[in-house]
Design an enzyme around this catalytic site. Sequence first.
Site, PDB file in Angstrom:
ATOM      1  N   LYS A   1       0.815  -1.222   0.000  1.00  0.00           N
ATOM      2  CA  LYS A   1       0.000   0.000   0.000  1.00  0.00           C
ATOM      3  C   LYS A   1       0.845   1.267   0.000  1.00  0.00           C
ATOM      4  O   LYS A   1       0.447   2.280  -0.584  1.00  0.00           O
ATOM      5  CB  LYS A   1      -0.962   0.004   1.185  1.00  0.00           C
TER       6      LYS A   1
ATOM      7  N   ARG B   1      -8.069  -1.320  17.388  1.00  0.00           N
ATOM      8  CA  ARG B   1      -8.355  -0.927  16.020  1.00  0.00           C
ATOM      9  C   ARG B   1      -9.382  -1.923  15.499  1.00  0.00           C
ATOM     10  O   ARG B   1     -10.440  -2.092  16.090  1.00  0.00           O
ATOM     11  CB  ARG B   1      -7.081  -0.848  15.165  1.00  0.00           C
TER      12      ARG B   1
END
Length: 358
Positions: A46, A139
């Site tokens: 990414k 998260r």
Amino acid sequence: MKPERKGEGVFVYPKLDVYVEKIIHNALYLQQECRKVGVELTVVTKVVRAMPEIVIPLRDAGVGSFGDSRMQNIKRLRDAGVENPLHLIRIPMLSEVDAIIEHADFVFVSEIDTLKKIVAAKGKRKTAVLFMIDVGDIREGVWYEHADRSLEQAVKIAGRRLIGLATNLGCFGGVLPDETNMRMLCDLGKRYALPTLSGGNSAALLLIEEQRLPKEINHYRVGEAVFLGTDVTRNRSVPGTDPDTFILQAEIVEIQVKPSVPVGKIGQDAFGRKPEFEDKGLRKKAIIAVGEQDVIASGLLPLDPKISVLHASSDHTILDVTESAQPYKIGEKLSFRLSYGALLRAMTSEYIFKNIVV
């Protein structure tokens, strides 16, 4: 975003030199170290937007699988002819399920409704699922204390397509991987007889280095250490890796001697920050033509150690060059290594020329 050919056009600076051979070295070294302890490495692309000009050489050098957080990037790799196993590492949107089963081999899921839609969808691939467990970082993932409730449902819904569990640490809460939180994942994996336990990212590499990784953990997703040779969670360089993988060059557009403290009442800057200044008297300052629209300026690491990065607006970054022995002039280029966040933004910016160094 394809890189321009060297010398094409006039918009060459700021320029990001990409040293693909050094990235390959890092990937193969870390893949080898992981395999020594039975861990398969997925290289997360990414931070470089899955640029085929970078990923294809990694594939050709022997990297087995890749992961990305954006379906656009995974599709980009498929369109470029990459048929290696591809992982969607961000928990998926319901709206992208059709694209997932067309292009992704593995997906990380934390919601039962999303799992149901993936299993029910018809497409090119029988995308396998890893269920996310939150072991402390708050998260993504089902909270570990009541994971059984979700996992019992997941097993019934997905059957053999549910191949494992995964967790993520260090990205939001800053919680570091250790034997305790890895053991949480191992215990759940054993309870449900799931063969794949994906225990970490670059932050978890230290567990391998120090021989503290539970033997049941058999998969890592690593990006930062491959592309930069760093582990930001511990502010360290990863042993055996090369840090000189990306060098940003930016052009000096102004050099002036100015006070170190502004004159007048200080409010917030254009980004809502209230900067603080130390009075050092008059200083020689250089402005380079790159700003917060292109990079995170605080993540610029000058190769000249006598340069200090002071602050940035959207278009300019202001540097203190007073201590440098170099007689810098307008039009000269300054070089910087980048933090992970700065590289992420630089690779996303269309205003930075990407120069693949071969």
